[in-house]
Design a protein around this motif. Structure first.
Motif, PDB file in Angstrom:
ATOM      1  N   LEU A  92       0.826  -1.203   0.000  1.00 32.18           N
ATOM      2  CA  LEU A  92       0.000   0.000   0.000  1.00 32.18           C
ATOM      3  C   LEU A  92       0.865   1.260   0.000  1.00 32.18           C
ATOM      4  O   LEU A  92       0.539   2.250  -0.658  1.00 32.18           O
ATOM      5  N   LYS A  93       1.975   1.239   0.732  1.00 32.70           N
ATOM      6  CA  LYS A  93       2.878   2.393   0.721  1.00 32.70           C
ATOM      7  C   LYS A  93       3.411   2.646  -0.682  1.00 32.70           C
ATOM      8  O   LYS A  93       3.510   3.791  -1.129  1.00 32.70           O
ATOM      9  N   ALA A  94       3.727   1.572  -1.397  1.00 35.51           N
ATOM     10  CA  ALA A  94       4.197   1.712  -2.775  1.00 35.51           C
ATOM     11  C   ALA A  94       3.084   2.241  -3.678  1.00 35.51           C
ATOM     12  O   ALA A  94       3.327   3.051  -4.589  1.00 35.51           O
ATOM     13  N   ALA A  95       1.847   1.817  -3.408  1.00 32.30           N
ATOM     14  CA  ALA A  95       0.711   2.283  -4.202  1.00 32.30           C
ATOM     15  C   ALA A  95       0.473   3.775  -3.991  1.00 32.30           C
ATOM     16  O   ALA A  95       0.138   4.503  -4.939  1.00 32.30           O
ATOM     17  N   VAL A  96       0.624   4.241  -2.744  1.00 32.97           N
ATOM     18  CA  VAL A  96       0.457   5.673  -2.462  1.00 32.97           C
ATOM     19  C   VAL A  96       1.534   6.481  -3.195  1.00 32.97           C
ATOM     20  O   VAL A  96       1.256   7.539  -3.779  1.00 32.97           O
ATOM     21  N   GLN A  97       2.767   5.996  -3.198  1.00 31.94           N
ATOM     22  CA  GLN A  97       3.838   6.672  -3.935  1.00 31.94           C
ATOM     23  C   GLN A  97       3.527   6.708  -5.431  1.00 31.94           C
ATOM     24  O   GLN A  97       3.759   7.714  -6.110  1.00 31.94           O
TER      25      GLN A  97
END
Length: 228
Positions: A28-33
């Protein structure tokens, strides 16, 4: 244990994650980026975005569901038609998926997002110029996602209450009001009962209602009735 699927909603909804992932996961952190690297195109198909959200849930499960929307609510790439809105609301209610929105941007369709919230058991917050507005809204949204929503299955209104609007009783929440507008043929104690689902468990509710005396506190009601 919350699971999240992130979408970018411009002209077409684009999934930033292929599936539902942990709320604190690396995916999810990668998706937000990935989302932050996109250029907001400004034209949104709100019906397409909401339909994509419902489609992503798949088969019913015992997990609570919610659609959290951050944006202006404007649907410039697909002008809203009442039949389309009614159909997508019916799908959201069938899937017990309330829509919770944080309305941002220089131009906003707050009314549409409020309609979604009212008819799906959600809540709407509107951005302000206060420094802490976004932080507070994020906290409140997170808390609201976890609130129970009661889904009416059968409602028995007082016999003296006629011309009730809306005709379909909206879902109930403990953290905001739900208003029905109608005309009463008589005063006195009235009875209201509902059969609702709470996490798919049936619950019977009932109230004895007494009309309050006329008051300036209700000065907003005539305009609300005229609008309805």
């Amino acid at each position: 244990s919350d699971q999240v699927k992130l979408f970018a909603v411009d002209i077409d909804p684009v999934a930033m994650t292929k599936r539902f992932v942990g709320a604190s996961s690396a995916e999810l952190k990668a998706a937000v980026q990935k989302l932050e690297q996109r250029t907001p195109l400004g034209s949104t198909d709100m019906i397409g975005a909401l339909s994509a959200a419902v489609d992503s849930f798949g088969e019913r499960s015992d997990k609570s569901r919610a659609v959290v929307y951050l944006g202006d609510g404007l649907s410039r790439s697909n002008l809203l038609q009442s039949d389309e809105v009614r159909q997508v609301v019916e799908r959201l209610v069938k899937n017990q998926a309330p829509v919770l929105s944080y309305v941002i941007g220089p131009e906003r369709d707050v009314a549409f997002l409020a309609v979604l919230a009212n008819h799906t058991g959600g809540v709407t917050w509107v951005d302000t110029d206060q420094d802490s507005a976004a932080k507070n809204a994020g906290r409140d949204l997170a808390n609201a996602v976890g609130q129970a929503v009661l889904w009416p299955q059968k409602t028995t209104l007082p016999e003296s209450l006629v011309e009730v609007y809306p005709a379909t009783i909206p879902p109930l929440r403990a953290d905001r009001d739900m208003i029905l507008i109608g005309r009463m043929k008589s005063q006195g104690v009235q009875q209201l009962s509902m059969e609702v689902l709470n996490h798919d468990k049936p619950v019977d509710l009932s109230w004895n209602l007494v009309a309050e005396p006329s008051s300036e506190r209700f000065a907003f009601l005539p305009q609300l009735v005229d609008t309805a």
